[in-house]
Design an enzyme around this catalytic site. Structure first.
Site, PDB file in Angstrom:
ATOM      1  N   GLU A  40       0.854  -1.190   0.000  1.00 15.16           N
ATOM      2  CA  GLU A  40       0.000   0.000   0.000  1.00 15.16           C
ATOM      3  C   GLU A  40       0.891   1.242   0.000  1.00 15.16           C
ATOM      4  OE1 GLU A  40      -2.790   2.482   3.122  1.00 15.16           O
ATOM      5  OE2 GLU A  40      -2.797   0.283   3.263  1.00 15.16           O
ATOM      6  N   ARG A  44       0.379  10.563   0.252  1.00 15.67           N
ATOM      7  CA  ARG A  44       0.728  11.662   1.153  1.00 15.67           C
ATOM      8  C   ARG A  44       1.876  12.501   0.612  1.00 15.67           C
ATOM      9  NH1 ARG A  44       0.623   8.767   7.149  1.00 15.67           N
ATOM     10  NH2 ARG A  44      -1.462   7.857   6.966  1.00 15.67           N
ATOM     11  N   LYS A 128     -11.151  -1.179   7.262  1.00 15.93           N
ATOM     12  CA  LYS A 128      -9.887  -0.843   7.905  1.00 15.93           C
ATOM     13  C   LYS A 128     -10.201  -0.163   9.243  1.00 15.93           C
ATOM     14  CE  LYS A 128      -6.042   2.461   7.303  1.00 15.93           C
ATOM     15  NZ  LYS A 128      -5.359   3.340   6.332  1.00 15.93           N
TER      16      LYS A 128
END
Length: 215
Positions: A40, A44, A128
């Site tokens: 993943e 950002r 999640k």
């Protein structure tokens, strides 16, 4: 692949905050060589989208996803880069609509029982828990298991080598995600062998949790 297939491939998912595009391929190769099959990349930084595209082309045996999807436009950018799955830190009505319309499977983020109910009502059954440690950790997930037996979780946020096994011991935890196998000191030094060693330890942790669950 659907999202259950993806989380089933790797009970430990490395989360990479990529700030230098030159690191993309060597770190991906190190993680793959260590036995981690799913990666993943958090959206950002400016390098994230380019990193997803580079790894998809250069390390095709990895399943590469886009994390930290917080706006509808993030889904389009991730799709153009070739992301094979997506992860959100939360679930607003806008994000729920984007998840349903995405061309790749998505793991929406939740933290409270109300958010789990809302996500389940939107037909999401793989969620999640984020931030996992801040949201009650193992005890919260154990409670969720009794309340929501039809939902499985990926625990992320504060998950470390020291506590990952505690999460993976829960029946309703399909996987954990973290960055402990990609420490900044090794990443910045280009110590790919060191990252490969940590990835191998993380992959073994995932296999051990599967074996214990089958006993």
């Amino acid at each position: 692949m659907n999202i259950r297939d993806i989380v089933g491939l790797a009970r430990v998912i490395p989360e990479l905050n990529l700030t230098d595009i030159s690191h993309a391929l060597p770190v991906a190769r190190a993680l793959s060589a260590g036995g981690l099959r799913v990666l993943e990349i958090s959206l950002r930084s400016a390098a994230a989208i380019a990193g997803i595209e580079a790894i998809r082309k250069g390390v095709p045996d990895l399943i590469v996803g886009a994390g930290s999807l917080t706006r509808a436009v993030d889904f389009a950018a991730a799709d153009r880069a070739g992301a094979q799955f997506g992860v959100t830190p939360g679930l607003t009505p806008e994000l729920a609509a984007a998840c349903r319309g995405a061309r790749f499977p998505v793991i929406p983020g939740v933290m409270t029982p109300s958010e789990v109910i809302s996500a389940r009502n939107s037909s999401f059954a793989v969620l999640k828990l984020y931030p996992a440690q801040g949201g009650g950790g193992v005890s919260a997930l154990a409670a969720f298991g009794a309340l929501f037996p039809d939902v499985v979780f990926c625990a992320s946020g504060g998950v470390t080598k020291a506590n990952a096994a505690d999460y993976l011991a829960l029946e309703n935890v399909a996987s954990v995600a973290g960055s402990w196998m990609i420490p900044p000191r090794l990443l910045e030094a280009g110590n790919w062998a060191g990252i490969e060693d940590l990835a191998r330890e993380a992959a073994a942790l995932g296999r051990e949790s599967v074996n214990k669950g089958q006993q």
